[in-house]
Design a protein around this motif. Structure first.
Motif, mmCIF file in Angstrom:
data_model
loop_
_atom_site.group_PDB
_atom_site.id
_atom_site.type_symbol
_atom_site.label_atom_id
_atom_site.label_comp_id
_atom_site.label_asym_id
_atom_site.label_seq_id
_atom_site.Cartn_x
_atom_site.Cartn_y
_atom_site.Cartn_z
ATOM 1 N N VAL A 1 0.767 -1.457 -0.142
ATOM 2 C CA VAL A 1 -0.406 0.378 0.087
ATOM 3 C C VAL A 1 1.265 1.319 -0.027
ATOM 4 O O VAL A 1 0.547 2.352 -0.527
ATOM 5 N N GLY A 2 2.259 0.919 0.943
ATOM 6 C CA GLY A 2 3.006 2.009 0.868
ATOM 7 C C GLY A 2 3.432 2.975 -0.418
ATOM 8 O O GLY A 2 2.931 3.602 -0.906
ATOM 9 N N LEU A 3 3.755 1.777 -1.266
ATOM 10 C CA LEU A 3 4.443 1.914 -2.371
ATOM 11 C C LEU A 3 3.408 2.382 -3.432
ATOM 12 O O LEU A 3 3.811 3.619 -4.241
ATOM 13 N N SER A 4 2.382 1.948 -3.524
ATOM 14 C CA SER A 4 1.262 2.016 -3.933
ATOM 15 C C SER A 4 0.671 3.802 -4.252
ATOM 16 O O SER A 4 0.407 4.728 -4.916
ATOM 17 N N TRP B 1 3.004 6.457 -3.035
ATOM 18 C CA TRP B 1 3.617 6.971 -3.526
ATOM 19 C C TRP B 1 3.629 6.626 -5.136
ATOM 20 O O TRP B 1 4.124 8.086 -6.165
ATOM 21 N N GLN B 2 3.222 5.978 -5.251
ATOM 22 C CA GLN B 2 3.276 5.747 -7.312
ATOM 23 C C GLN B 2 1.864 6.745 -7.415
ATOM 24 O O GLN B 2 2.053 7.559 -8.273
ATOM 25 N N ALA B 3 0.587 7.065 -6.833
ATOM 26 C CA ALA B 3 -0.395 7.931 -7.174
ATOM 27 C C ALA B 3 0.188 9.054 -7.074
ATOM 28 O O ALA B 3 -0.079 10.191 -7.868
ATOM 29 N N GLY C 1 3.230 18.534 -5.477
ATOM 30 C CA GLY C 1 4.049 19.027 -4.510
ATOM 31 C C GLY C 1 5.105 18.268 -5.842
ATOM 32 O O GLY C 1 6.734 18.169 -4.818
ATOM 33 N N ASN C 2 5.518 18.526 -6.830
ATOM 34 C CA ASN C 2 6.690 17.450 -7.556
ATOM 35 C C ASN C 2 7.425 16.562 -6.989
ATOM 36 O O ASN C 2 8.780 16.303 -7.367
ATOM 37 N N GLU C 3 6.423 15.866 -6.520
ATOM 38 C CA GLU C 3 6.592 14.638 -5.985
ATOM 39 C C GLU C 3 7.279 13.118 -7.357
ATOM 40 O O GLU C 3 6.108 12.926 -8.636
ATOM 41 N N GLN C 4 8.251 12.931 -7.841
ATOM 42 C CA GLN C 4 8.821 11.576 -8.471
ATOM 43 C C GLN C 4 9.419 11.037 -8.007
ATOM 44 O O GLN C 4 11.097 11.776 -7.791
ATOM 45 N N ALA C 5 9.613 10.071 -7.100
ATOM 46 C CA ALA C 5 10.439 9.236 -7.402
ATOM 47 C C ALA C 5 9.824 7.902 -8.065
ATOM 48 O O ALA C 5 9.911 7.051 -7.063
ATOM 49 N N TRP C 6 9.945 7.407 -8.997
ATOM 50 C CA TRP C 6 10.212 6.373 -9.662
ATOM 51 C C TRP C 6 11.225 5.408 -9.732
ATOM 52 O O TRP C 6 11.092 3.894 -9.145
ATOM 53 N N GLY D 1 12.464 -0.343 -4.063
ATOM 54 C CA GLY D 1 11.150 -0.594 -3.217
ATOM 55 C C GLY D 1 10.989 -2.128 -3.392
ATOM 56 O O GLY D 1 10.477 -2.633 -2.716
ATOM 57 N N ALA D 2 9.740 -1.642 -4.800
ATOM 58 C CA ALA D 2 9.532 -3.450 -4.982
ATOM 59 C C ALA D 2 10.785 -4.531 -4.994
ATOM 60 O O ALA D 2 9.770 -5.562 -4.917
ATOM 61 N N LEU D 3 11.525 -3.709 -5.328
ATOM 62 C CA LEU D 3 12.718 -5.044 -5.943
ATOM 63 C C LEU D 3 13.261 -5.550 -4.090
ATOM 64 O O LEU D 3 13.026 -6.665 -3.868
ATOM 65 N N LEU D 4 13.784 -4.729 -3.256
ATOM 66 C CA LEU D 4 13.744 -5.814 -2.480
ATOM 67 C C LEU D 4 12.865 -5.827 -1.231
ATOM 68 O O LEU D 4 12.851 -6.704 -0.801
ATOM 69 N N SER D 5 11.376 -5.528 -1.726
ATOM 70 C CA SER D 5 10.428 -6.239 -1.051
ATOM 71 C C SER D 5 9.955 -7.346 -1.441
ATOM 72 O O SER D 5 9.423 -8.186 -0.740
ATOM 73 N N ILE D 6 10.780 -7.944 -2.275
ATOM 74 C CA ILE D 6 10.451 -9.753 -2.679
ATOM 75 C C ILE D 6 11.646 -10.152 -1.973
ATOM 76 O O ILE D 6 12.110 -11.607 -2.536
#
Length: 306
Positions: A252-255, A257-259, A266-271, A277-282
């Protein structure tokens, strides 16, 4: 000069028979290998893309010389990991810890309950056993998302919304785990062995823990892996029952950030941080499968020898 006999003809035909079938068998085997290889490539491409993307900068994900499936000239994996420690106060690692707690509690708890219920269905005869097991099988047909709203209402009545228990308690129920344990126990636990333990004076608990559980180890490990992965990847339930950012799992947290990155709020660009983070999560799931595979592989030959 001797003439060929009927026995000689049969011997010659028998010698030629395997040669006639060798080529088609090799062709079938080669076709099967190619099909399996195609499936392996199909399933590994997303993992490879995730690995490659985690080494790129935010701009390198969209503009780069290597393409989406190959590395760019720069290698920013270490910088991306460091960014996870600082971005939004390093909340990613709080999400990672939450996912670990949810998966550990939900996986171990669901496995224990499935073991007890599946063993009871397999080894005991009681009134309503067939009906209850039919209800259990029927629950497998209900999508998990259809139960989120009733679960939310139930948890709200007990004031458990926005707590860790709102995610852990529903994760303790695993109908598929009960089914797998029950089916495996019927094949792996001979009734004569259980009866012999009882005749020797062992009580039900001692028979269960000293005789039954060691024989059920492959099934237990399989259910543990399935329930742990399901809890770790759970998305819709935490999204519905959690409000605090500090209680969210990684999914949910990464979702979120994606949204924010998609909206550019706020100029949020954290792709780059999202894919890293998705790689580390697996990684924990891969480690769990590699560490436990020797246990559940031992049960693959169950029933092959009668």
């Amino acid at each position: 000069m001797s003439t060929p006999t009927l026995q000689d003809d049969r011997t010659a035909n028998d010698a030629r028979a395997p040669r006639a079938t060798t080529k088609p068998r090799r062709q079938v085997r080669a076709g099967s290998h190619l099909l399996l290889l195609a499936f392996a490539v199909y399933f590994l491409i997303p993992l490879w893309w995730l690995l490659v993307a985690s080494t790129k900068s935010n701009s390198g994900l969209f503009v780069g010389s290597g393409g989406p499936l190959w590395f760019n000239g720069d290698f920013n994996f270490v910088e991306n990991v460091k960014g996870l420690f600082t971005h939004d106060g390093g909340i990613y690692w709080t999400w990672f810890r939450n996912s670990f707690v949810y998966a550990l509690a939900g996986g171990v708890g669901a496995t224990l309950l499935s073991l007890l219920a599946g063993y009871g269905f397999a080894m005991y005869r009681f009134r309503g056993r067939a009906f209850l097991f039919s209800v259990l099988l029927g629950s497998l047909m209900i999508p998990a998302t259809a139960l989120v709203i009733p679960t939310f209402v139930l948890l709200s009545d007990f004031n458990l919304i926005d707590t860790m228990w709102a995610v852990i308690l529903p994760s303790l129920l695993s109908p598929i785990g009960v089914y797998l344990i029950r089916v495996y126990a019927q094949e792996a636990l001979p009734q004569d062995t259980i009866d012999a333990a009882r005749v020797d004076g062992a009580g039900e608990l001692r028979t269960f823990f000293r005789v039954s559980v060691p024989l059920l180890r492959p099934a237990v490990v399989t259910v543990l892996l399935l329930t742990t992965v399901a809890t770790w990847n759970n998305f819709f339930l935490p999204l519905a029952v959690l409000r605090s950012q500090k209680l969210l799992p990684v999914t949910v947290g990464l979702s979120n950030w994606q949204a924010l990155s998609s909206a550019g709020a706020g100029n949020e660009q954290a792709w780059n941080l999202i894919v890293t983070g998705a790689l580390l999560s697996i990684v924990p799931l891969i480690v769990a499968f590699l560490a436990l595979q020797r246990y559940w592989q031992s049960g693959l030959t169950l029933g092959s020898v009668k």
